[in-house]
Design a protein around this motif. Structure first.
Motif, PDB file in Angstrom:
ATOM      1  N   ARG A 241       0.754  -0.890  -0.072  1.00  0.00           N
ATOM      2  CA  ARG A 241       0.368   0.258  -0.198  1.00  0.00           C
ATOM      3  C   ARG A 241       0.793   1.084   0.116  1.00  0.00           C
ATOM      4  NH1 ARG A 241      -2.781  -0.927   5.647  1.00  0.00           N
ATOM      5  NH2 ARG A 241      -0.661  -1.636   5.708  1.00  0.00           N
ATOM      6  N   ASN A 242       1.774   0.740   0.117  1.00  0.00           N
ATOM      7  CA  ASN A 242       3.039   2.461   0.160  1.00  0.00           C
ATOM      8  C   ASN A 242       3.829   1.997  -1.568  1.00  0.00           C
ATOM      9  OD1 ASN A 242       4.860   4.056   0.526  1.00  0.00           O
ATOM     10  ND2 ASN A 242       4.773   4.243   2.481  1.00  0.00           N
ATOM     11  N   PRO A 243       3.890   3.301  -2.031  1.00  0.00           N
ATOM     12  CA  PRO A 243       4.791   2.943  -3.358  1.00  0.00           C
ATOM     13  C   PRO A 243       6.439   3.033  -2.686  1.00  0.00           C
ATOM     14  CG  PRO A 243       4.006   5.078  -3.904  1.00  0.00           C
ATOM     15  CD  PRO A 243       3.113   4.171  -2.415  1.00  0.00           C
ATOM     16  N   ASP A 244       6.520   3.557  -1.631  1.00  0.00           N
ATOM     17  CA  ASP A 244       8.215   3.573  -1.744  1.00  0.00           C
ATOM     18  C   ASP A 244       7.820   3.487  -0.240  1.00  0.00           C
ATOM     19  OD1 ASP A 244      10.904   4.440  -0.612  1.00  0.00           O
ATOM     20  OD2 ASP A 244       9.967   7.112  -1.105  1.00  0.00           O
ATOM     21  N   SER A 245       8.472   1.741   0.422  1.00  0.00           N
ATOM     22  CA  SER A 245       8.491   1.599   1.759  1.00  0.00           C
ATOM     23  C   SER A 245       9.000   2.061   2.917  1.00  0.00           C
ATOM     24  CB  SER A 245       7.861   0.457   1.751  1.00  0.00           C
ATOM     25  OG  SER A 245       6.933  -0.652   0.691  1.00  0.00           O
ATOM     26  N   ASP A 246      10.633   2.164   2.263  1.00  0.00           N
ATOM     27  CA  ASP A 246      11.466   2.679   3.178  1.00  0.00           C
ATOM     28  C   ASP A 246      11.359   4.465   2.965  1.00  0.00           C
ATOM     29  OD1 ASP A 246      12.373   3.042   0.743  1.00  0.00           O
ATOM     30  OD2 ASP A 246      13.850   1.589   0.821  1.00  0.00           O
ATOM     31  N   ASP A 247      10.869   5.160   2.477  1.00  0.00           N
ATOM     32  CA  ASP A 247      11.010   6.464   2.340  1.00  0.00           C
ATOM     33  C   ASP A 247      12.360   7.552   1.354  1.00  0.00           C
ATOM     34  OD1 ASP A 247       8.090   7.035   3.245  1.00  0.00           O
ATOM     35  OD2 ASP A 247       8.601   6.752   5.423  1.00  0.00           O
ATOM     36  N   ASP A 248      13.028   6.833   0.234  1.00  0.00           N
ATOM     37  CA  ASP A 248      14.074   7.275   0.241  1.00  0.00           C
ATOM     38  C   ASP A 248      13.461   7.676  -1.215  1.00  0.00           C
ATOM     39  OD1 ASP A 248      13.624   5.598  -1.221  1.00  0.00           O
ATOM     40  OD2 ASP A 248      15.106   3.694  -1.063  1.00  0.00           O
ATOM     41  N   THR A 249      12.289   8.163  -1.584  1.00  0.00           N
ATOM     42  CA  THR A 249      12.295   8.763  -2.687  1.00  0.00           C
ATOM     43  C   THR A 249      12.499   7.809  -4.079  1.00  0.00           C
ATOM     44  OG1 THR A 249      14.193   9.484  -3.631  1.00  0.00           O
ATOM     45  CG2 THR A 249      12.943  11.225  -1.190  1.00  0.00           C
ATOM     46  N   LEU A 250      12.558   6.753  -4.830  1.00  0.00           N
ATOM     47  CA  LEU A 250      12.640   5.686  -5.360  1.00  0.00           C
ATOM     48  C   LEU A 250      11.719   4.318  -4.556  1.00  0.00           C
ATOM     49  CD1 LEU A 250      16.837   4.889  -5.054  1.00  0.00           C
ATOM     50  CD2 LEU A 250      15.488   6.223  -6.167  1.00  0.00           C
ATOM     51  N   LEU A 251      10.774   4.792  -6.453  1.00  0.00           N
ATOM     52  CA  LEU A 251       9.794   3.012  -5.942  1.00  0.00           C
ATOM     53  C   LEU A 251      10.217   2.146  -5.597  1.00  0.00           C
ATOM     54  CD1 LEU A 251       8.280   4.655  -9.131  1.00  0.00           C
ATOM     55  CD2 LEU A 251       7.227   5.318  -6.752  1.00  0.00           C
ATOM     56  N   ASP A 252       9.599   0.896  -4.899  1.00  0.00           N
ATOM     57  CA  ASP A 252       9.725   0.061  -4.792  1.00  0.00           C
ATOM     58  C   ASP A 252      10.246  -0.847  -5.690  1.00  0.00           C
ATOM     59  OD1 ASP A 252       9.606   0.365  -1.936  1.00  0.00           O
ATOM     60  OD2 ASP A 252       6.928  -0.231  -1.907  1.00  0.00           O
ATOM     61  N   GLY A 253       9.433  -0.848  -6.494  1.00  0.00           N
ATOM     62  CA  GLY A 253       9.781  -1.705  -8.329  1.00  0.00           C
ATOM     63  C   GLY A 253      11.282  -1.575  -8.378  1.00  0.00           C
ATOM     64  N   VAL A 254      12.037   0.406  -8.244  1.00  0.00           N
ATOM     65  CA  VAL A 254      13.393  -0.001  -9.000  1.00  0.00           C
ATOM     66  C   VAL A 254      14.129  -0.185  -8.121  1.00  0.00           C
ATOM     67  CG1 VAL A 254      12.471   1.916 -10.504  1.00  0.00           C
ATOM     68  CG2 VAL A 254      13.619   2.357  -8.265  1.00  0.00           C
ATOM     69  N   GLU A 255      13.651  -0.971  -7.281  1.00  0.00           N
ATOM     70  CA  GLU A 255      15.082  -0.936  -5.991  1.00  0.00           C
ATOM     71  C   GLU A 255      14.941  -2.675  -6.238  1.00  0.00           C
ATOM     72  OE1 GLU A 255      15.873   1.868  -2.661  1.00  0.00           O
ATOM     73  OE2 GLU A 255      13.676   2.130  -2.796  1.00  0.00           O
ATOM     74  N   ASN A 256      15.900  -3.331  -6.250  1.00  0.00           N
ATOM     75  CA  ASN A 256      16.238  -4.633  -6.131  1.00  0.00           C
ATOM     76  C   ASN A 256      18.007  -5.026  -5.846  1.00  0.00           C
ATOM     77  OD1 ASN A 256      17.084  -6.889  -7.282  1.00  0.00           O
ATOM     78  ND2 ASN A 256      15.314  -7.397  -8.758  1.00  0.00           N
ATOM     79  N   PRO A 257      18.052  -5.417  -4.640  1.00  0.00           N
ATOM     80  CA  PRO A 257      19.315  -5.283  -4.204  1.00  0.00           C
ATOM     81  C   PRO A 257      19.561  -6.299  -4.905  1.00  0.00           C
ATOM     82  CG  PRO A 257      17.752  -5.789  -2.153  1.00  0.00           C
ATOM     83  CD  PRO A 257      17.403  -5.238  -3.472  1.00  0.00           C
ATOM     84  N   SER A 258      19.491  -7.119  -5.763  1.00  0.00           N
ATOM     85  CA  SER A 258      20.199  -8.559  -6.292  1.00  0.00           C
ATOM     86  C   SER A 258      20.258  -8.129  -7.616  1.00  0.00           C
ATOM     87  CB  SER A 258      19.092  -9.528  -6.471  1.00  0.00           C
ATOM     88  OG  SER A 258      17.952  -9.963  -5.696  1.00  0.00           O
ATOM     89  N   LEU A 259      20.389  -6.733  -7.958  1.00  0.00           N
ATOM     90  CA  LEU A 259      20.620  -6.257  -9.070  1.00  0.00           C
ATOM     91  C   LEU A 259      22.396  -5.170  -8.875  1.00  0.00           C
ATOM     92  CD1 LEU A 259      17.655  -5.835 -11.668  1.00  0.00           C
ATOM     93  CD2 LEU A 259      19.026  -7.935 -11.209  1.00  0.00           C
TER      94      LEU A 259
END
Length: 782
Positions: A292-310
């Motif tokens: 329900r939150n597009p930016d779960s960690d409030d760092d201004t980056l969308l959750d969908g672009v953040e991927n620590p596997s890449l």
């Protein structure tokens, strides 16, 4: 049970609003902080999440006047699991406490969950926000202790739009009536009203009719239609259905508060089913984020672009930053992931923004560079003079607020600062725009450092400074307010650079402004360097013996060259800087050099590495002729030429710069009308691998008519002499001595072979001036 019987029972139950909370319910008091409801304890600590033993959270549900008080004050409340089981809350009742109206709640938030709760802390992500708003509790007071609650001291909040049943509730009071005088939050009684069990459910699938109608589901289909096999009841409209194909059943979507008709409820690029709300990244199929939150960690980056596997992709950082969507600061360097991506840094590499070096009250001198020296200016003066208004002096460039520094010299003006903290290593610079006149903003910068003594009134030769960094600027057009207004980061530009050398003083110069045609000065609200105090980190310098060779490995940086100094007797040569130069001017091959040299014959030999600014990539002082330089006449008169020699006229210079014998001058000091002439450099190769920046500098003496004559510096592609960029030398100015002109070459010149052209054009009036003189042309690269 028939559907008709079920309908009658639920309609009967829904017709009566019941109290949902009771003294026997499981209740926790605490405070909402950092994404969790933290459970408090008994105590009397001011500002802490605790309460007096006689005013504990259970008193908020005891049915009488005794109050609940929490000294944490803000975002305090309760988490309660009603003993009656699942319920649908539709109103909130609050009774005022016995005293101190300033402590009354002024706002509320109500959350629900069907998760199984332990003993806390409770993640907010496991709850769904039902409603929130302001409160206006009456000023009248309920008696405390076992006194009966008086409804005259009650406020009721209705939220009939809720149709979802929950097993537990979180009730939070973010603010109180008067935070200035209150020391806590207090409330006599909290009650939720609503219905026990589910609302009307005609098809008996566990989803209320209201929920199904509100979310595009058929309230008359229990999942039979479209089921995968007879009796599976997993059709799109039932409790087990998944009409949006996100991996969550309709029941799960209801409990989570997500949209059963949208696979990505928060539009962050992740389907709801993979966003598991654990706060821990496992894989692309278990991201731990909040659906329900597009930016779960409030760092201004969308959750969908953040991927620590890449891995972080420096060529495409906004779509592949390599960061964790559950961590605001993935690399733990105190800078949020979004901020690092914004300024072009790697958010997966620990590299904190440095602390500041300048402080208000540090020794600061304003001035401008003239004749290869930093000349100190004065208050007063006027346009074209190295001076400033009394209330816009250089001290305001480091005062920490919006008041600006302005210098009428305009070009090559700046400040010389000696930080009170002593020796420091700078690796970033932040500039804040002034309050008006965008054309006056700096368009380029040069940053120098020195350990020399620069106390006194100057002037200070540039030879005693080391160039740390230079380049173009792109300050925002938005303005900081002046005077004592706070600085706004939105009106600033950050510049990062590589530097490991420590200095005691810094010279910051702005060679150009945004629009010299309309500006009469240079201005800046604030200048700040980031870095650390101390001697800095020594260069890595390693030596390995291999047969008759020595292999030297050391860190290197663009724009630097290196000397290796040596001694066989360091005891009697205690100062390494005075040791013999063994290998000189080794070109950098960033990020490290590996150099092999023949081993000296001595049995013992000691070495040190010295880093220096690389000599000019291209330099010409014309004292030994002008090899490779060409001149041309492009007018029909042919009466004016670029001539090399010692200037000789009634006005203008009588020698080259710094008293030298040669310079290029228009007719050696007396130009004619209607001229159009060009002086061109040899071909300059800027195609070397790793070259990212180049700066042109030269010394000039401007002595033309001040209005109709023009001087242009053109950057040409050598292959076809097409123009890449042009700079105005501003021949409207009159020089009384040789002056410096420095400008970054455009990005279009990097990777090209170029020619620098000095074009002089005179109008049709006869003038008794020397014209334009050029000397000491240099190009420096990084």
């Amino acid at each position: 049970m028939s559907k008709l019987a079920l309908l009658v029972l639920t309609l009967t139950g829904a017709s009566m609003a019941e109290d949902l909370l009771s003294p026997s319910d499981t209740v926790f008091g605490g405070q909402l902080t950092g994404g969790n409801f933290q459970v408090g304890m008994n105590g009397f600590a001011a500002g802490a999440n605790n309460w007096p033993g006689g005013e504990a959270p259970l008193n908020a549900l005891d049915g009488v006047g005794q109050k609940y008080l929490n000294f944490a004050e803000f975002n305090t409340g309760i988490v309660v699991t009603p003993g009656i089981g699942p319920s649908v809350a539709t109103s909130l009742k609050l009774w005022a406490a016995n005293d101190a109206p300033e402590r009354d709640p002024a706002s509320y938030e109500i959350y629900g969950t069907n998760a199984v709760l332990g003993n806390g802390p409770f993640p907010v992500s496991s709850f769904v926000l039902i409603t929130s708003g302001d409160l206006a509790l009456p000023g009248s007071r309920n008696p405390g202790g076992g006194a009966t609650l008086n409804d005259a001291n009650l406020q009721v909040v209705e939220f009939n739009g809720n149709g979802t049943a929950y097993t537990s509730y979180m009730i939070i009071f973010p603010t109180v009536k008067n935070a200035g005088s209150a020391n806590s939050m207090q409330i006599a009684e909290i009650q939720l009203d609503g219905s026990v069990g589910l609302l009307g459910d005609f098809d008996g699938d566990g989803l209320s009719d209201d929920y199904e109608n509100a979310n595009g589901l058929d309230a008359n289909d229990d999942g039979t239609v479209g089921e995968s096999s007879p009796g599976a009841m997993d059709g799109p409209n039932g409790a087990l259905g998944d009409p949006d194909g996100d991996g969550l059943s309709n029941t799960e979507e209801r409990d989570l508060g997500t949209d059963p008709q949208d696979e990505d409820s928060d539009q962050d690029g992740l389907t709801d089913g993979v966003e598991t709300r654990t706060g821990v990244w496992v894989s692309e199929f278990d991201t731990g984020t909040d659906p329900r939150n597009p930016d779960s960690d409030d760092d201004t980056l969308l959750d969908g672009v953040e991927n620590p596997s890449l891995a972080f992709d420096p060529g495409n950082p906004t779509s592949q930053p390599g960061t964790n969507p559950n961590l605001e600061d993935t690399d733990g360097d105190t800078v949020s992931d979004g901020e690092e991506v914004l300024v072009g840094r790697n958010p997966t590499f620990t590299d904190p923004l440095p602390p500041t070096i300048f402080m208000p009250g540090d020794t600061i001198l304003g001035g401008s560079i003239t004749n290869n020296r930093f000349e100190i200016g004065n208050p007063g003066g006027g346009e074209g003079i190295n001076s400033w208004p009394a209330n816009e002096g250089p001290e305001f460039a480091i005062d920490g607020v919006g008041q600006k520094y302005l210098n009428f010299a305009e070009f090559n003006s700046g400040v010389l600062v000696t930080p009170s903290g002593g020796l420091s290593v700078a690796n970033s610079m932040t500039l804040w725009t002034a309050n008006d006149a965008i054309p006056r903003d700096p368009a380029s910068y040069e940053l120098y450092g020195t350990t020399s003594d620069v106390s006194g009134a100057g002037p200070f030769d540039l030879d005693q400074f080391t160039l740390i960094s230079s380049g173009d600027l792109a300050l925002p057009d938005s303005r900081n307010q002046g005077a004592n207004a706070d600085l706004d980061e939105a009106n600033s530009q950050n510049v990062f650079f590589s530097n490991s050398e420590a200095y005691t003083s810094y010279l910051i110069v702005f060679p150009t402004v945004k629009n010299s045609a309309s500006a009469n000065s240079m201005q800046i609200a604030e200048i700040q360097l980031g870095g650390e105090f101390g001697p800095g980190t020594p260069l890595r310098f390693e030596i390995e013996g291999l047969g008759d060779d020595l292999i030297f490995t050391f860190e290197s940086q663009p724009g630097k060259v290196y000397d290796i100094l040596t001694s066989s007797d360091p005891e009697n040569e205690p100062n390494p800087s005075l040791w013999e130069v063994w290998q000189e001017n080794i070109n950098a091959t960033p990020p490290e050099n590996v150099e092999t040299f023949l081993r000296p014959s001595d049995p013992n030999r000691f070495f040190v590495l010295v880093e220096k600014v690389a000599p000019a990539f291209f330099t010409e002082d014309f004292e030994n002729g002008a090899e490779g330089w060409t001149t041309s006449v492009n007018d029909v008169v042919g009466a004016t030429l670029w001539e090399l020699g010692s200037p000789n006229a009634s006005t203008g210079p009588l020698s080259g710069a710094d008293g030298s014998g040669n310079a290029f001058t228009t007719n050696i000091g007396k130009y004619e009308p209607e001229s159009d002439i060009a002086l061109r450099s040899p071909v300059i190769d800027l195609t070397a691998e790793g070259l990212t920046e180049a700066t042109l500098s030269f010394q000039q003496f401007r002595d033309a008519d001040g209005f109709g004559d023009r001087g242009n510096v053109r950057v040409l592609r050598s292959a076809d002499l097409s123009e890449l960029f042009a700079f105005d030398a501003d021949l409207t100015a009159f020089d009384v001595e040789w002056t410096d002109f420095t400008v970054p070459l455009p990005a279009s010149a990097i990777g090209e072979t170029i020619v620098i052209e000095f074009q002089f054009i005179s109008d049709d009036t006869a003038d008794d001036f020397s014209g334009w003189s050029i000397d000491n042309v240099e190009i420096n690269v990084q």
